[in-house]
Design a protein around this motif. Structure first.
Motif, PDB file in Angstrom:
ATOM      1  N   ILE A 157       0.848  -1.188   0.000  1.00 54.72           N
ATOM      2  CA  ILE A 157       0.000   0.000   0.000  1.00 54.72           C
ATOM      3  C   ILE A 157       0.883   1.237   0.000  1.00 54.72           C
ATOM      4  CG2 ILE A 157      -1.816   1.261   1.213  1.00 54.72           C
ATOM      5  CD1 ILE A 157      -2.629  -1.334   2.536  1.00 54.72           C
ATOM      6  N   LYS A 158       0.524   2.193  -0.801  1.00 56.13           N
ATOM      7  CA  LYS A 158       1.239   3.465  -0.829  1.00 56.13           C
ATOM      8  C   LYS A 158       0.543   4.418   0.134  1.00 56.13           C
ATOM      9  CE  LYS A 158       2.933   7.044  -3.981  1.00 56.13           C
ATOM     10  NZ  LYS A 158       2.945   7.525  -5.387  1.00 56.13           N
ATOM     11  N   ILE A 159       1.178   4.673   1.273  1.00 52.45           N
ATOM     12  CA  ILE A 159       0.609   5.532   2.311  1.00 52.45           C
ATOM     13  C   ILE A 159       1.445   6.801   2.393  1.00 52.45           C
ATOM     14  CG2 ILE A 159      -0.083   5.683   4.726  1.00 52.45           C
ATOM     15  CD1 ILE A 159      -0.023   2.651   4.843  1.00 52.45           C
ATOM     16  N   THR A 160       0.779   7.928   2.484  1.00 54.79           N
ATOM     17  CA  THR A 160       1.479   9.212   2.562  1.00 54.79           C
ATOM     18  C   THR A 160       1.265   9.850   3.925  1.00 54.79           C
ATOM     19  OG1 THR A 160      -0.422  10.384   1.639  1.00 54.79           O
ATOM     20  CG2 THR A 160       1.254   9.602   0.093  1.00 54.79           C
ATOM     21  N   LYS A 161       2.239  10.651   4.325  1.00 63.84           N
ATOM     22  CA  LYS A 161       2.145  11.355   5.609  1.00 63.84           C
ATOM     23  C   LYS A 161       1.286  12.606   5.499  1.00 63.84           C
ATOM     24  CE  LYS A 161       6.642  11.212   5.681  1.00 63.84           C
ATOM     25  NZ  LYS A 161       8.073  11.424   6.043  1.00 63.84           N
ATOM     26  N   THR A 162       1.153  13.128   4.292  1.00 65.60           N
ATOM     27  CA  THR A 162       0.325  14.305   4.015  1.00 65.60           C
ATOM     28  C   THR A 162      -0.520  14.005   2.781  1.00 65.60           C
ATOM     29  OG1 THR A 162       1.981  15.321   2.574  1.00 65.60           O
ATOM     30  CG2 THR A 162       2.145  15.799   4.940  1.00 65.60           C
ATOM     31  N   PRO A 163      -1.480  14.846   2.466  1.00 59.83           N
ATOM     32  CA  PRO A 163      -2.282  14.600   1.251  1.00 59.83           C
ATOM     33  C   PRO A 163      -1.471  14.610  -0.036  1.00 59.83           C
ATOM     34  CG  PRO A 163      -3.411  16.131   2.716  1.00 59.83           C
ATOM     35  CD  PRO A 163      -2.047  15.944   3.277  1.00 59.83           C
ATOM     36  N   LYS A 164      -0.234  15.099   0.017  1.00 64.87           N
ATOM     37  CA  LYS A 164       0.587  15.146  -1.184  1.00 64.87           C
ATOM     38  C   LYS A 164       1.058  13.748  -1.553  1.00 64.87           C
ATOM     39  CE  LYS A 164       2.282  19.806  -0.189  1.00 64.87           C
ATOM     40  NZ  LYS A 164       3.487  20.645   0.027  1.00 64.87           N
ATOM     41  N   ALA A 165       0.969  13.424  -2.830  1.00 69.85           N
ATOM     42  CA  ALA A 165       1.305  12.077  -3.286  1.00 69.85           C
ATOM     43  C   ALA A 165       2.789  11.775  -3.149  1.00 69.85           C
ATOM     44  CB  ALA A 165       0.872  11.902  -4.746  1.00 69.85           C
TER      45      ALA A 165
END
Length: 275
Positions: A80-88
């Protein structure tokens, strides 16, 4: 409920994630956990969206826990690609995902158990990822004294979960400190050297005292002269003889000193006659 498909090593892996925002960018979607605490030192309450004042809702706790485990569990988060902020582009590393999974697990273990939760509320014990240090130690010390416990209020003491842990804590050997050993060795060397110096000083004082007594005894014997002639130069020869006998041992030394002594006596005689 959101259904995502990722192709990894030729296999189709389905991940069912509830309650998280998904974004599409560069042809690949990513997930952002908007409910995760913004604080760098979260508490067990903030991890699940609670506060100490509002308390814990058991149903919401269990629901949120299952959501977070499905997202951050190592067997799932790898795909899964999880981000710390809404930025991809702000993608979390696998280490960061694993850290969040550990935080979730630790927080859940505290909040689901009423005794652990109560202990955390009073002492901050059992929580490894948030505020600790002086504040936790102070609260733990106050709580322990209030309830009659006598301890050093250390973090390890309050986290001894079994009798075996407590036994190991009480019988734990102190760690070897090379600097302490070095200081001990230096101290011992200084003590030995100081003792040796005092011994030498004492021997010197005793030796000087003995020499003084021996000299006084020689003077007395030269004065009495054992019933022989009592004139001044005879007594002087006798004194010099006893002095030589006390200081030297070999025949060569006796002969050498006898010549010196006789020269000294003759010199004194000549001075007396000349005067």
């Amino acid at each position: 409920m959101i259904l995502r498909h990722n192709l990894v090593s030729g296999f189709s892996i389905r991940c069912y994630i509830c309650g998280f925002a998904t974004h599409a960018g560069d042809g690949e979607s990513h997930i952002f956990d908007s409910k995760w605490p913004k604080d760098t030192t979260p508490t067990p309450y903030s991890v699940f969206g609670f506060t100490e004042k509002t308390g814990v809702d058991r149903k919401q706790l269990k629901k949120r826990y299952h959501e977070l485990v499905k997202l951050y569990h190592p067997d799932i988060s790898n795909n899964i690609k999880i981000t710390k902020t809404p930025k991809a582009e702000d993608v979390m590393s696998q280490t960061e995902k694993l850290m969040r999974f550990k935080i979730v697990t630790n927080a859940y273990e505290i909040l689901r158990d009423e005794s652990k939760k109560r202990l955390y509320d009073h002492t901050l014990s059992g929580w490894s990822y948030g505020p600790q240090g002086a504040r936790a130690t102070t609260r733990g010390y106050q709580y322990a004294n209030t309830h009659g416990y006598k301890s050093n209020a250390s973090y390890a003491y309050y986290n001894a979960g079994t009798w075996e842990d407590l036994h190991n804590l009480n019988h734990e050997r102190p760690k070897f400190d090379p600097w302490t050993a070095f200081l001990w060795i230096c101290g011992l060397i200084i003590c030995f050297e100081g003792t040796a110096l005092l011994s030498r000083v004492e021997d010197s004082i005793v030796g000087n005292h003995f020499t003084q007594e021996q000299t006084e005894n020689d003077l007395v014997q030269s004065r009495v002269n054992y019933g022989l002639e009592t004139d001044k130069f005879t007594r002087l020869r006798r004194f010099l003889w006893f002095r030589t006998f006390g200081l030297y041992r070999s025949k060569e030394e006796f002969d050498r000193e006898a010549i010196k002594n006789e020269r000294l006596v003759q010199s004194l005689k000549n001075k007396e006659k000349g005067g």
